[in-house]
Design a protein around this motif. Structure first.
Motif, PDB file in Angstrom:
ATOM      1  N   THR A  29      -5.286 -12.053 -44.066  1.00  0.00           N
ATOM      2  CA  THR A  29      -5.157 -12.962 -45.201  1.00  0.00           C
ATOM      3  C   THR A  29      -4.745 -12.178 -46.430  1.00  0.00           C
ATOM      4  O   THR A  29      -5.198 -11.049 -46.634  1.00  0.00           O
ATOM      5  N   ASN A  30      -3.916 -12.788 -47.258  1.00  0.00           N
ATOM      6  CA  ASN A  30      -3.450 -12.161 -48.500  1.00  0.00           C
ATOM      7  C   ASN A  30      -4.395 -12.534 -49.634  1.00  0.00           C
ATOM      8  O   ASN A  30      -4.634 -13.718 -49.885  1.00  0.00           O
ATOM      9  N   TYR A  31      -4.933 -11.533 -50.326  1.00  0.00           N
ATOM     10  CA  TYR A  31      -5.820 -11.745 -51.466  1.00  0.00           C
ATOM     11  C   TYR A  31      -5.102 -11.318 -52.739  1.00  0.00           C
ATOM     12  O   TYR A  31      -4.448 -10.277 -52.768  1.00  0.00           O
ATOM     13  N   HIS A  32      -5.253 -12.128 -53.801  1.00  0.00           N
ATOM     14  CA  HIS A  32      -4.624 -11.856 -55.091  1.00  0.00           C
ATOM     15  C   HIS A  32      -5.695 -11.523 -56.128  1.00  0.00           C
ATOM     16  O   HIS A  32      -6.815 -12.022 -56.042  1.00  0.00           O
ATOM     17  N   ASP A  33      -5.318 -10.721 -57.129  1.00  0.00           N
ATOM     18  CA  ASP A  33      -6.230 -10.510 -58.243  1.00  0.00           C
ATOM     19  C   ASP A  33      -6.201 -11.736 -59.154  1.00  0.00           C
ATOM     20  O   ASP A  33      -5.458 -12.691 -58.916  1.00  0.00           O
ATOM     21  N   ASP A  34      -7.023 -11.703 -60.205  1.00  0.00           N
ATOM     22  CA  ASP A  34      -7.154 -12.875 -61.086  1.00  0.00           C
ATOM     23  C   ASP A  34      -5.843 -13.266 -61.750  1.00  0.00           C
ATOM     24  O   ASP A  34      -5.604 -14.446 -62.022  1.00  0.00           O
ATOM     25  N   THR A  35      -4.991 -12.284 -62.036  1.00  0.00           N
ATOM     26  CA  THR A  35      -3.727 -12.578 -62.726  1.00  0.00           C
ATOM     27  C   THR A  35      -2.593 -12.914 -61.776  1.00  0.00           C
ATOM     28  O   THR A  35      -1.498 -13.234 -62.226  1.00  0.00           O
ATOM     29  N   LYS A  36      -2.858 -12.799 -60.474  1.00  0.00           N
ATOM     30  CA  LYS A  36      -1.834 -12.981 -59.433  1.00  0.00           C
ATOM     31  C   LYS A  36      -0.745 -11.908 -59.511  1.00  0.00           C
ATOM     32  O   LYS A  36       0.308 -12.031 -58.916  1.00  0.00           O
ATOM     33  N   GLY A  37      -1.021 -10.841 -60.258  1.00  0.00           N
ATOM     34  CA  GLY A  37      -0.044  -9.761 -60.399  1.00  0.00           C
ATOM     35  C   GLY A  37      -0.090  -8.749 -59.271  1.00  0.00           C
ATOM     36  O   GLY A  37       0.862  -7.998 -59.062  1.00  0.00           O
ATOM     37  N   HIS A  38      -1.208  -8.693 -58.552  1.00  0.00           N
ATOM     38  CA  HIS A  38      -1.367  -7.765 -57.435  1.00  0.00           C
ATOM     39  C   HIS A  38      -1.953  -8.519 -56.248  1.00  0.00           C
ATOM     40  O   HIS A  38      -2.703  -9.482 -56.422  1.00  0.00           O
ATOM     41  N   SER A  39      -1.618  -8.048 -55.060  1.00  0.00           N
ATOM     42  CA  SER A  39      -2.193  -8.644 -53.857  1.00  0.00           C
ATOM     43  C   SER A  39      -2.434  -7.559 -52.823  1.00  0.00           C
ATOM     44  O   SER A  39      -1.853  -6.478 -52.873  1.00  0.00           O
ATOM     45  N   ILE A  40      -3.327  -7.859 -51.889  1.00  0.00           N
ATOM     46  CA  ILE A  40      -3.635  -6.943 -50.794  1.00  0.00           C
ATOM     47  C   ILE A  40      -3.926  -7.783 -49.548  1.00  0.00           C
ATOM     48  O   ILE A  40      -4.588  -8.828 -49.634  1.00  0.00           O
ATOM     49  N   LEU A  41      -3.417  -7.357 -48.430  1.00  0.00           N
ATOM     50  CA  LEU A  41      -3.722  -8.001 -47.157  1.00  0.00           C
ATOM     51  C   LEU A  41      -5.055  -7.472 -46.641  1.00  0.00           C
ATOM     52  O   LEU A  41      -5.332  -6.268 -46.726  1.00  0.00           O
ATOM     53  N   ILE A  42      -5.871  -8.382 -46.092  1.00  0.00           N
ATOM     54  CA  ILE A  42      -7.157  -8.009 -45.511  1.00  0.00           C
ATOM     55  C   ILE A  42      -7.192  -8.456 -44.058  1.00  0.00           C
ATOM     56  O   ILE A  42      -7.050  -9.650 -43.764  1.00  0.00           O
ATOM     57  N   PHE A  43      -7.376  -7.496 -43.159  1.00  0.00           N
ATOM     58  CA  PHE A  43      -7.579  -7.752 -41.731  1.00  0.00           C
ATOM     59  C   PHE A  43      -9.050  -8.058 -41.527  1.00  0.00           C
ATOM     60  O   PHE A  43      -9.919  -7.367 -42.065  1.00  0.00           O
ATOM     61  N   ASN A  44      -9.357  -9.087 -40.733  1.00  0.00           N
ATOM     62  CA  ASN A  44     -10.727  -9.493 -40.483  1.00  0.00           C
ATOM     63  C   ASN A  44     -10.893  -9.726 -38.987  1.00  0.00           C
ATOM     64  O   ASN A  44     -10.191 -10.555 -38.404  1.00  0.00           O
ATOM     65  N   SER A  45     -11.802  -8.989 -38.373  1.00  0.00           N
ATOM     66  CA  SER A  45     -12.100  -9.161 -36.952  1.00  0.00           C
ATOM     67  C   SER A  45     -13.588  -9.441 -36.798  1.00  0.00           C
ATOM     68  O   SER A  45     -14.420  -8.650 -37.258  1.00  0.00           O
ATOM     69  N   THR A  46     -13.916 -10.566 -36.157  1.00  0.00           N
ATOM     70  CA  THR A  46     -15.312 -10.980 -36.029  1.00  0.00           C
ATOM     71  C   THR A  46     -15.655 -11.175 -34.558  1.00  0.00           C
ATOM     72  O   THR A  46     -14.893 -11.786 -33.805  1.00  0.00           O
ATOM     73  N   ASP A  47     -16.798 -10.627 -34.159  1.00  0.00           N
ATOM     74  CA  ASP A  47     -17.323 -10.881 -32.819  1.00  0.00           C
ATOM     75  C   ASP A  47     -18.821 -11.118 -32.929  1.00  0.00           C
ATOM     76  O   ASP A  47     -19.353 -11.287 -34.025  1.00  0.00           O
TER      77      ASP A  47
END
Length: 195
Positions: A29-47
């Motif tokens: 999922t792509n996460y943005h900072d409050d200003t939408k000026g930066h983003s980072i992808l986060i991998f999430n694996s759940t078991d």
């Protein structure tokens, strides 16, 4: 992958590496900072055991403090069961690296990272350590595209644990954890310890 634009092939390679290293259901999922000026992808694996998260794209930042040297990383979060706002915590860590040029490395503490989302937590800070959960070297370092990545695990720690690191170094805290058989992947642990 969920993203606004197609990710570079090196990001896909890192996600494939993470998939090969985990057994759970996964998403990105792509996460943005409050200003939408930066983003980072986060991998999430759940078991059934818990959740493993990783940044995807932090590798683009050279975090080396030495001129003419290159050091690349991706940050992992790992915990037993479910932890509320864990992906937000990881994204916040990433934004401090991307925007504020903070440099994570083994033994470094980023203060108050967890408190932003869980103000009542007993573990407000994060300590970076080498990933230890794998018996082989797959998470010690990984070649992804043109980069050699040295992943780091961000472990939530208490104020008393932070003071031990500050006064005596990370190695002392490791010894305390080993002596008390502390499960550092338990985000609900008390965290009150003595050096």
């Amino acid at each position: 992958m969920t993203n606004d634009v197609a990710p570079p092939s090196r990001y896909k390679a890192w996600v494939s590496h993470l998939q090969d290293s985990t057994a759970g259901q996964w998403s990105v999922t792509n996460y943005h900072d409050d200003t939408k000026g930066h983003s980072i992808l986060i991998f999430n694996s759940t078991d059934t055991e818990g959740t493993l998260l990783s940044t995807v794209g932090l590798m683009d930042v050279n975090i080396s403090a030495i001129a003419d040297k290159e050091l690349r990383t991706e940050i992992l979060l790992d915990h037993r069961g479910r932890a509320q706002h864990d992906a937000n915590v990881l994204a916040t860590i990433a934004f401090y690296v991307l925007k504020n040029k903070w440099r994570p490395s083994p033994g470094v503490v980023f203060e108050e990272m967890v408190t932003f989302y869980l103000p009542e937590t007993t573990l407000p800070h994060v300590l970076f350590i080498p990933p230890y959960q794998w018996t082989d070297s797959r998470m010690t370092k990984a070649t992804v595209g043109e980069f050699l990545i040295h992943p780091l695990l961000a472990v939530p720690i208490s104020e008393s644990e932070r003071r031990i690191v500050s006064s005596y170094g990370y190695e002392r805290l490791q010894t305390v954890w080993e002596d008390s058989q502390t499960d550092v992947l338990d985000w609900n642990r008390d965290g009150r310890i003595e050096a």
